[in-house]
Enzyme design. Structure first.
Site, short mmCIF file in Angstrom:
data_model
loop_
_atom_site.label_atom_id
_atom_site.label_comp_id
_atom_site.label_asym_id
_atom_site.label_seq_id
_atom_site.Cartn_x
_atom_site.Cartn_y
_atom_site.Cartn_z
N HIS A 15 0.84 -1.33 -0.09
CA HIS A 15 -0.02 0.00 0.09
C HIS A 15 0.82 1.21 -0.05
O HIS A 15 1.99 1.05 0.03
CB HIS A 15 -0.87 -0.12 1.11
CG HIS A 15 -0.23 0.17 2.46
ND1 HIS A 15 0.61 -0.89 3.05
CD2 HIS A 15 -0.24 0.97 3.56
CE1 HIS A 15 1.03 -0.67 4.26
NE2 HIS A 15 0.50 0.44 4.47
N HIS A 48 1.36 4.04 2.08
CA HIS A 48 1.59 4.71 3.36
C HIS A 48 3.27 4.71 3.45
O HIS A 48 4.02 3.89 2.64
CB HIS A 48 1.52 4.01 4.56
CG HIS A 48 -0.22 4.21 5.20
ND1 HIS A 48 -0.72 3.29 5.79
CD2 HIS A 48 -0.86 4.99 4.65
CE1 HIS A 48 -2.05 3.85 6.28
NE2 HIS A 48 -2.15 4.92 5.31
N ASP A 57 5.73 4.59 5.25
CA ASP A 57 7.02 3.63 5.88
C ASP A 57 7.01 2.42 4.91
O ASP A 57 7.88 1.48 5.33
CB ASP A 57 6.37 3.29 7.03
CG ASP A 57 5.16 2.59 7.34
OD1 ASP A 57 4.10 2.99 6.54
OD2 ASP A 57 4.84 1.90 8.49
N HIS A 79 -7.07 -2.92 5.65
CA HIS A 79 -6.18 -1.86 6.23
C HIS A 79 -7.15 -0.53 6.12
O HIS A 79 -8.25 -0.61 5.54
CB HIS A 79 -4.69 -1.80 5.55
CG HIS A 79 -3.92 -0.87 6.58
ND1 HIS A 79 -3.81 -0.83 7.88
CD2 HIS A 79 -3.09 0.10 6.10
CE1 HIS A 79 -2.87 0.01 8.13
NE2 HIS A 79 -2.34 0.56 7.00
N ASP A 84 0.21 -4.95 7.73
CA ASP A 84 -0.97 -3.81 7.75
C ASP A 84 -2.05 -4.16 7.49
O ASP A 84 -3.06 -3.58 6.44
CB ASP A 84 -0.36 -2.69 6.85
CG ASP A 84 1.09 -1.79 7.46
OD1 ASP A 84 0.90 -0.63 7.70
OD2 ASP A 84 1.81 -2.24 7.49
#
Length: 303
Positions: A61, A63, A65, A138, A206
């Site tokens: 995904h 995000h 991080d 998520h 996640d």
């Protein structure tokens, strides 16, 4: 044999001794990368592995991080004289991510492509590996990955001779190809035994626990799951932010029964995951409290 290395095991923010999420797999001279968090390049250097053979980068995904290491990694791949194309795979919108990355890394000596994952499950073939993306739960669209290597049946020389198959056809038949020679068609089933057990690795982070994870993880050689929280009082937070606790991940492993399970994506507050080893192994004995650089070689089983 498949090489697997967790380059980074951290979630949210890097720590001095823990980089952000990234997993590299090597097979037959090529590599794939799942996620590319901050610190991926440093972890690669520490491991002594090269980024040059990476042909495909799979993103769970978007995000930060999980993707912040992309610009630097692509630039380093270019400096390593890679000239072959690199493909980025991810949820819908991955093309926008690639275009943003290319504004930071505009001059690459190789072509960059992207493929959007379509639907709840999608399939990709990369360097002899079959990769299945499957949707998980998520806060944003997120996918987990099953990486499988199929292994055909053993070549039967006696059957090949009985069927009068020319020796020149043996090699392509062994690779599963149909061959036409001198007006005759030879098929793999004429010379190959039953398909043998291959290799399967499942990587999922996640997400809340899902049935899709349990299904794909069934009897995997290696299951890599998020262990965001170890503390008993973090259940509500895990549900709110749609992550998994170590206990929830261990229960999935107990149901799916992989040969081994590794934790990854630890909270930055979880400085000593090994403190929870005994408790988690009571749920599923073959749990590893992995650290950055956790590596294994998964061989094909002998008949």
């Amino acid at each position: 044999m498949l090489d697997v290395c967790l380059l980074g095991t951290g979630g949210m923010m890097p720590l001095p001794k823990r980089y952000l999420t990234s997993c590299l797999m090597r097979y037959q001279g090529e590599s794939i990368l799942i996620d590319c968090g901050e610190g991926t390049q440093i972890a690669l250097r520490k491991q002594g592995w090269s980024c040059k053979p990476i042909s495909t980068i799979f993103l769970t995904h978007f995000h930060a991080d999980h993707i912040a290491g992309l610009p630097g990694l692509l630039l380093t791949m270019g400096n390593a004289e890679r000239r072959e194309p690199v493909t980025i795979v991810g949820p819908k919108g991955v093309g926008n991510i690639l275009r943003a990355v290319r504004t930071i890394a505009p001059e690459l000596p190789f072509e960059t492509n992207y493929r959007e994952i379509e639907g709840p499950e999608d399939h990709f073939s990369v360097a002899g590996m079959d990769v299945t993306a499957f949707k998980v739960n998520h806060r944003v669209p997120c996918y987990s990955y099953e990486v499988s290597i199929r292994r055909g049946g053993r070549f039967d020389v006696a059957r090949a001779k009985e069927n009068n198959i020319p020796v020149k056809a043996w090699n392509p038949l062994q690779k599963g190809q149909t061959v036409e020679m001198d007006g005759q068609i030879f098929t793999p089933d004429m010379v190959l035994g039953p398909e043998r057990k291959g290799i399967k690795v499942v990587y999922s982070t996640d997400t809340r626990p899902t049935e899709s994870i349990r299904t794909h993880a069934k009897n995997a050689d290696l299951l890599i799951l998020e262990g965001m929280y170890g503390e008993d009082d973090r259940d509500a937070k895990a549900r709110e932010y749609r992550h998994m606790t170590m206990t929830e991940a261990a229960r999935i492993a107990a149901e799916a029964d992989p040969k081994e399970m590794w934790y990854t994506h630890y909270s930055p507050l979880l400085l000593h995951p090994e403190e929870y080893r005994e408790k988690m192994q009571a749920i599923f004995p073959r749990i590893v409290m992995s650290r950055d650089g956790q590596t294994t070689e998964i061989p094909f089983e002998e008949d």
